[in-house]
Design an enzyme around this catalytic site. Sequence first.
Site, PDB file in Angstrom:
ATOM      1  N   ASP A 105       0.830  -1.201   0.000  1.00 18.92           N
ATOM      2  CA  ASP A 105       0.000   0.000   0.000  1.00 18.92           C
ATOM      3  C   ASP A 105       0.871   1.262   0.000  1.00 18.92           C
ATOM      4  O   ASP A 105       2.022   1.224   0.430  1.00 18.92           O
ATOM      5  CB  ASP A 105      -0.844  -0.046   1.283  1.00 18.92           C
ATOM      6  CG  ASP A 105      -1.934   0.993   1.325  1.00 18.92           C
ATOM      7  OD1 ASP A 105      -2.764   1.007   0.408  1.00 18.92           O
ATOM      8  OD2 ASP A 105      -1.962   1.779   2.286  1.00 18.92           O
ATOM      9  N   GLU A 115       1.821   0.259  -4.750  1.00 16.84           N
ATOM     10  CA  GLU A 115       0.830   1.265  -5.127  1.00 16.84           C
ATOM     11  C   GLU A 115       1.520   2.621  -5.199  1.00 16.84           C
ATOM     12  O   GLU A 115       1.635   3.325  -4.199  1.00 16.84           O
ATOM     13  CB  GLU A 115      -0.309   1.299  -4.099  1.00 16.84           C
ATOM     14  CG  GLU A 115      -1.420   2.254  -4.484  1.00 16.84           C
ATOM     15  CD  GLU A 115      -2.265   2.736  -3.313  1.00 16.84           C
ATOM     16  OE1 GLU A 115      -3.417   3.120  -3.538  1.00 16.84           O
ATOM     17  OE2 GLU A 115      -1.770   2.738  -2.166  1.00 16.84           O
TER      18      GLU A 115
END
Length: 615
Positions: free
Chosen positions: A330, A359
């Site tokens: 993330d 990400e």
Amino acid sequence: MTPRYTLFFLLLLPLSIFSQNTVVEKVEPPFWWTGFKNTDLQLLVYGRNIASSSVTVDYPGFVLKKVHKVENPNYLFLDLTISSGARPGIATIQFKAKDKVVGKYLYELKARKKGSAQRKSFTSHDVIYLLMPDRFANGETSNDFSAGMAEQLNRSNLDGRHGGDIKGIMDHLDYFQDLGVTALWINPLLENNQEKYSYHGYSTTDYYLVDPRFGTNEDYLKLSDALHLRGIKLIKDMIFNHCGSGHWWMKDLPSAEWINQWPEFTRTNYRASTFTDPYASQADSNFFVRGWFDLTMPDLNQANPYLKNYLIQNSIWWIEYAGLDGIRQDTYPYPFKEMMAEWCKRLNDEYPEFNIVGECWLNYPASVAYWQKGSVNKDGYESSLPTVFDFPLYDALNKAFQEPESWNTGIVRLYEILAQDFSYPNPDNLVVFADNHDVGRFLDMQNSDIRKQKMAMAFILTTRGIPQIYYGTEILMSAGTDKGDASRRKDFPGGWAGDPQNAFTEVGRTKAQSDMYNYLKKLIHWRNSNEVVHTGKFRHFIPADGIYVYFRYNTKSTVMVVINNNEAEKNIETGRYNEFLKNFKSGNEIISGKKLDDLSKLTVPGKSVVIIELK
Ligand code: CA
């Protein structure tokens, strides 16, 4: 002795024994393995005033090298080495204060599974299915209300916990296989013991524990084994940037600088471009990295050497424990980037073929490419991250079918983004997607035009990279009139006992849902068995009149893809594509199954994609 004193002593006696044996409250990682390349292990030990005790370890080949004390006396960090000759077994770690044993921890060294280091990972051969576990299926209602959890089930609250779990995923293995997806990216499953808004899983409160509302660590392991039996890979979602405010260590931090602290709550500016921007002010860069993602998401300081080791070992622990096939990390640019590079290198050292997708939510290919392994960056940064999400292509895809055709709008957006692939060290290691849990559902962004959703799926399944599909796309899930994150993360119909509809089954789907499902299923299964679409070269022609044509090819086969972005059907003279077509006489259109005996002309319906295997 009066009865009153008897009671006092009875209480005192067991209490003193109790405290002697439980001065150690936590040891993390809770166990480890023999046989890693890196023989170092650093344990976090937590217990009341543990720093005042002396530590010994008595086990052949498992040697205590150094004991670190930190600001908070309730923590110790132990440096150990595991020699190559150390055998699996149980080592006793003993804690003594004033020559008395005050605590013991039986530390297990497990044997690694055969072939663990050589595990394969997700690649462009795969099709990833992303699902949010709280919203997919409730396979086990007994865990809906879990003791000790601050937030309990409330399915009528869009932002509440709905009860989906690991068992619910286990119950639908046939479904994944029928659809044809070969990898699952499951949104975080670790404990999120937060007061509210805990369902999404991005506020970790224990890095070593599956949230009891999802199941147990053992359930996660069982899921992994069951997926592997069917040839489906498991990608774990991880978050190093922040933890949840309900994390156990937030009440008693190892040191003040364990997290990035501010005099008052300070939010990150979410502007990841501050890293690569040659003109970025120091203030902006600082706010970006050290600011908090949210009030309930304290910003971890990965520059702290103990926290760095903690996070790196945590991911190795999960790979080894649960047999992971990949990691999705993330908010990748938000942590300290040197630490992230070291993390990638450590994982690559232990698992040379392991894939990680980061990400890096940036809008331009050059900004995303900065983060991919092998990128030659002006500042010398080497990220070592193998795979990145293709956010620029996602952005283009959301506009391409909606806009009027012009020199720089419409279908040409896809062409122009792909034309910038020179930025990337490895364009095949880009995860391509039309939407995910953080953005509007593609269908909703296209005024519910199902034709456009089909076009997007045909595109991501035939362009370069690793396609990722968001759960529910196959059954036309929509936010409807609801707004906000939760509206894009609705419950899969049929995942809950008593649901009025069960879209997991063919009979339960509406006609339109069946049509979308079957379209996607056909495409995915075709893709799975066509190497040329996984690794073949890519070549395209400048879009003209709303028609975009590209080819995937290798020495054995060639596939032609034609996107008609016009409302009207088009008859196309194919002379312009003779560079490829001259070698072929006929073709098979894979969706309709039609055989094409004359390749000089093609008819393509409005707002559709045809995919032709050339013969
Ligand atoms: Ca449940």
